[in-house]
Write an enzyme that holds these catalytic residues in place. Sequence first.
Site, PDB file in Angstrom:
ATOM      1  N   ILE A 130     -29.049 -16.445  17.982  1.00 26.14           N
ATOM      2  CA  ILE A 130     -29.999 -17.520  17.686  1.00 26.14           C
ATOM      3  C   ILE A 130     -29.399 -18.502  16.682  1.00 26.14           C
ATOM      4  O   ILE A 130     -29.623 -19.717  16.778  1.00 26.14           O
ATOM      5  CB  ILE A 130     -31.328 -16.932  17.156  1.00 26.14           C
ATOM      6  N   CYS A 142      -8.240 -14.817  14.008  1.00 27.58           N
ATOM      7  CA  CYS A 142      -8.606 -13.439  14.365  1.00 27.58           C
ATOM      8  C   CYS A 142      -7.925 -12.996  15.660  1.00 27.58           C
ATOM      9  O   CYS A 142      -7.756 -11.802  15.902  1.00 27.58           O
ATOM     10  CB  CYS A 142     -10.122 -13.309  14.486  1.00 27.58           C
ATOM     11  N   ASN A 143      -7.518 -13.954  16.493  1.00 28.01           N
ATOM     12  CA  ASN A 143      -6.927 -13.601  17.788  1.00 28.01           C
ATOM     13  C   ASN A 143      -5.414 -13.766  17.857  1.00 28.01           C
ATOM     14  O   ASN A 143      -4.798 -13.355  18.835  1.00 28.01           O
ATOM     15  CB  ASN A 143      -7.558 -14.440  18.903  1.00 28.01           C
ATOM     16  N   ARG A 144      -4.799 -14.371  16.833  1.00 32.04           N
ATOM     17  CA  ARG A 144      -3.348 -14.590  16.914  1.00 32.04           C
ATOM     18  C   ARG A 144      -2.741 -14.818  15.531  1.00 32.04           C
ATOM     19  O   ARG A 144      -3.404 -15.334  14.620  1.00 32.04           O
ATOM     20  CB  ARG A 144      -3.018 -15.766  17.830  1.00 32.04           C
ATOM     21  N   SER A 194      -6.373 -19.295  25.070  1.00 28.75           N
ATOM     22  CA  SER A 194      -7.442 -18.657  24.297  1.00 28.75           C
ATOM     23  C   SER A 194      -8.128 -17.539  25.067  1.00 28.75           C
ATOM     24  O   SER A 194      -8.076 -17.494  26.300  1.00 28.75           O
ATOM     25  CB  SER A 194      -8.490 -19.696  23.890  1.00 28.75           C
ATOM     26  N   GLY A 210     -36.509 -15.003  16.861  1.00 30.49           N
ATOM     27  CA  GLY A 210     -35.415 -14.175  16.385  1.00 30.49           C
ATOM     28  C   GLY A 210     -34.582 -14.967  15.400  1.00 30.49           C
ATOM     29  O   GLY A 210     -34.711 -16.196  15.306  1.00 30.49           O
ATOM     30  N   GLN A 241     -12.463 -24.583  19.392  1.00 29.89           N
ATOM     31  CA  GLN A 241     -12.293 -24.231  17.979  1.00 29.89           C
ATOM     32  C   GLN A 241     -10.827 -24.072  17.583  1.00 29.89           C
ATOM     33  O   GLN A 241     -10.449 -24.356  16.450  1.00 29.89           O
ATOM     34  CB  GLN A 241     -13.043 -22.931  17.656  1.00 29.89           C
ATOM     35  N   GLU A 286     -11.767 -23.135  24.969  1.00 27.35           N
ATOM     36  CA  GLU A 286     -12.597 -23.207  23.755  1.00 27.35           C
ATOM     37  C   GLU A 286     -11.979 -24.214  22.778  1.00 27.35           C
ATOM     38  O   GLU A 286     -10.764 -24.268  22.604  1.00 27.35           O
ATOM     39  CB  GLU A 286     -12.752 -21.816  23.124  1.00 27.35           C
TER      40      GLU A 286
END
EC number: 1.2.1.70
Length: 418
Positions: free
Chosen positions: A193, A50-52, A108, A188, A115, A113
């Site tokens: 959560i 999603c970011n690259r 990142s 919640g 992931q 991070e």
Amino acid sequence: MSLLVIGINHTSATVDLREKVAFSPDKLTKALDELKNSDAIKSGVILSTCNRTEIYCEVKLGISSGYVINWLAEFHHVALDLLMPSIYIYEEQAAVKHLMRVSCGLDSLVLGEPQILGQVKKAFADAREHNAVEGVVEKLFQSDFSVAKRVRTETNIGGNAVSVAYAACTLARQIFESLAESTVMLVGAGETIELVAKHLNDAGCKQLIVANRTRERAMILADQFNADVISLPEIPEHLSKADIIISSTASPLPIIGKGMVESALKQRRHQPMLFVDIAVPRDIESEVADLNDVYLYSVDDLKSIIDHNIEQRKIEAIQAEAIVSEESAGFMTWIRSRQAVNSIRQYRENSESIRIELLQKSIQALASGQNAEKVLAELSNKLTNKLIHAPTLAMQQAAKNGEPDKLAVIRTSIGLDN
């Protein structure tokens, strides 16, 4: 050999553009097949998150980054003038270093991070599955995974919580020695959560209670993490069972009050309780903090922890960057030595070819009855002349062109100045 990275990421491109050049599973299969069958690209890996979106490849001699950029634009039907301002390009050692920085979380959106490493490994596995990666690029990714492991081992870049969900779980681990023996109530059932539940599960928590307004949403979490489900009105009845309460709802008014907690403490014989309120507005009355045996943290408290941890990660990143610089230089040394091995093999093969050719002629001459001494003398003369022909021409050319450094290298190479 020409290693190349072209790509866009969260710092260079808008979300809209990143979406336009993202590779869905179906598109990725087609793209990897095109890379594999390309006349210009020897080997490649496509990383799309999603970011690259990034293409790591070894291109053939004479092929520039423009070829790969044009291919990316055409594949996604994106205008080149729209794509170009957001594109970054890395070559050779810079390409190696970029991949290592990406896998270590140094490039990142959230520094450090973890992931992204899994995403890089998946990209490599996909390329392998489609036989799109080999040689130098394959070796690069294998080395990259070792570097990422070294960074995680030798630094603490991923060890400090920088998300609200993870910070809440970190607090719980600090206050309670073993989450496996603690009961956690989650109030919640939203995205935050759910992340908290995942982190708790990873930390070994086995006793979870999910309290939510709607039972259906709570059951999704319960099934995923083997939790018990209660409604919000049932919280007072079950609160005393919980050592840790983490709350994040959209309620406009507090759900847990001071009196409710006092009652739970009496039932627990004042065993300590941790309350982490990550809701805005608050789910837990601030007066709860006045009670003995209670630890209450708000989202603002967590933010200060997160800000501190981000600074700690920046400190750890300095050592991580040093490791990446060292390892990327080491990989380039391997590439150069590999090129030397290829050159040596070619040189030996050429010499062996000359030897065999002249030997066969000598054997034929001897078989025809020619004088053995004369045949051997001719063999040695021809062999010497053929072997020294190339370095002789190279020295003459270097001298003619006024290149003393090149001449010195040749002299050293053939043993004249050893």
